[in-house]
Design an enzyme around this catalytic site. Structure first.
Site, mmCIF file in Angstrom:
data_model
loop_
_atom_site.group_PDB
_atom_site.id
_atom_site.type_symbol
_atom_site.label_atom_id
_atom_site.label_comp_id
_atom_site.label_asym_id
_atom_site.label_seq_id
_atom_site.Cartn_x
_atom_site.Cartn_y
_atom_site.Cartn_z
ATOM 1 N N ARG A 1 -37.975 44.612 5.949
ATOM 2 C CA ARG A 1 -38.645 44.825 4.793
ATOM 3 C C ARG A 1 -39.459 46.111 4.895
ATOM 4 N NH1 ARG A 1 -39.600 39.683 6.905
ATOM 5 N NH2 ARG A 1 -39.182 38.019 5.284
ATOM 6 N N LYS B 1 -42.783 38.877 8.084
ATOM 7 C CA LYS B 1 -43.628 38.105 7.095
ATOM 8 C C LYS B 1 -44.383 36.458 7.960
ATOM 9 C CE LYS B 1 -42.944 35.750 2.522
ATOM 10 N NZ LYS B 1 -41.809 35.850 1.355
ATOM 11 N N HIS C 1 -36.565 47.315 -1.704
ATOM 12 C CA HIS C 1 -36.078 45.944 -1.725
ATOM 13 C C HIS C 1 -34.637 45.566 -2.089
ATOM 14 C CE1 HIS C 1 -37.252 42.014 -1.082
ATOM 15 N NE2 HIS C 1 -36.721 41.432 -2.272
ATOM 16 N N ARG D 1 -32.686 45.939 1.078
ATOM 17 C CA ARG D 1 -32.538 44.729 1.791
ATOM 18 C C ARG D 1 -31.674 43.612 1.189
ATOM 19 N NH1 ARG D 1 -35.667 41.339 5.244
ATOM 20 N NH2 ARG D 1 -36.364 39.335 4.093
ATOM 21 N N HIS E 1 -35.631 35.658 7.453
ATOM 22 C CA HIS E 1 -35.625 34.453 6.279
ATOM 23 C C HIS E 1 -36.168 33.382 7.083
ATOM 24 C CE1 HIS E 1 -32.259 36.773 3.738
ATOM 25 N NE2 HIS E 1 -33.581 37.191 3.542
ATOM 26 N N TYR F 1 -26.746 34.813 -0.899
ATOM 27 C CA TYR F 1 -26.014 36.497 -0.781
ATOM 28 C C TYR F 1 -24.673 36.063 -0.688
ATOM 29 C CZ TYR F 1 -30.397 38.640 -0.384
ATOM 30 O OH TYR F 1 -31.873 39.204 -0.481
#
Length: 283
Positions: free
Chosen positions: A145, A170, A233, A236, A259, A268
């Site tokens: 990120r 995160k 982003h 990413r 994630h 994805y």
């Protein structure tokens, strides 16, 4: 209602990220403006009836999409939680059941190709900014990120082992990120140039002329200056999709990208929107 600064402190104590806090505060301010314009007074507590009226206003007058409305409701839920803790009111008036149900999009969020990415990297390279080239290469081929990249310290990067420790991921989760030769070479070249910079003694990897750590805003500005399509982003998204295409497992990509939920990674594996449109013409 208690001041917005108290609300910010409350969120900080819950380990919310700076970006999440900014988002919550912005949504609460939107509600405050709506309330003031609607009733001519400032709100001091939350009422169920007002929440439902606000939701109707967002949906029917502002014509916002479900995702935007749900984001505002989530912020008001957190505000409700905060004013309960301050004993300003005793009841919960915003619920998750208030969210507008959204069908999960089937298409992969990756909308740029490897050629797009390589062309973008080359444009940056030819502009002769080794730092910007290193940042773009890192984001494209590590899955990190933008907030994680700006917080990287020199001590977090091991080019010999081709590893980077992300300490500020995160949810405050730490993880190990594997980097390829493209990233290693780009960072090596940047580091040789970094020794000549005024802020070379900074502990952070990416510095600027003005600061010991490059800002998120500055990185976004760099991207905007070279492309009206590619964002940090999007790189990413590209990494997650491209890594799966090249044989990485879903769990490997999830771990690399940080994630929390494997279902985030699974999207994805879906075809792109363009591919779905192409297939629709075959019907």
């Amino acid at each position: 209602m208690s001041g917005i600064e108290e609300f910010k402190s409350y969120l900080l104590n819950q380990d919310k990220s700076i970006n999440t806090i900014k988002s919550y505060v912005s949504h609460v301010e939107d509600y405050s403006r709506w309330f003031q314009e609607s009733f001519g007074i400032s709100f001091t507590k939350l009422y169920r009836e007002n929440i439902l009226d606000f939701k109707s206003y967002l949906l029917n007058i502002k014509n916002l999409n479900a995702k935007s409305i749900n984001a505002k409701l989530a912020a008001l839920m957190k505000l409700n939680e905060f004013i309960l803790s301050k004993n300003i009111q005793e009841d919960i008036v915003v619920f998750k059941t208030d969210y507008i149900k959204v069908q999960t999009e089937y298409a992969s969020p990756a909308i740029i190709t490897r050629q797009d990415v390589e062309s973008f990297r080359q444009t940056i390279l030819e502009n002769e900014s080794k730092r910007d080239y290193a940042i773009v290469t890192l984001l494209a081929y590590s899955g990190m990120r933008i907030s994680e990249a700006v917080n990287l310290k020199l001590s977090d990067v091991n080019l010999t082992a081709r590893e980077i420790v992300v300490r500020y991921g995160k949810g405050k989760k730490q993880r190990l990120v594997i980097i390829n030769d493209k990233v290693v070479n780009a960072i090596k070249t940047y580091l040789s140039e970094r020794t000549k910079l005024r802020n070379r003694d900074s502990e952070y990897l990416f510095v600027s002329r003005e600061s010991c750590r490059i800002s998120r805003t500055r990185i976004n500005h760099i991207f905007n200056g070279y492309s009206d399509k590619i964002t940090p982003h999007m790189l990413r998204h590209f990494f997650c999709s491209y890594a799966l295409e090249k044989g990485w497992s879903v769990h490997e990509v999830a771990g690399q990208a940080g994630h929390a939920n494997i279902h985030t990674t699974l999207i994805y594996t879906n075809p792109s929107m363009e591919e779905m449109k192409r297939k629709s013409n075959l019907l």
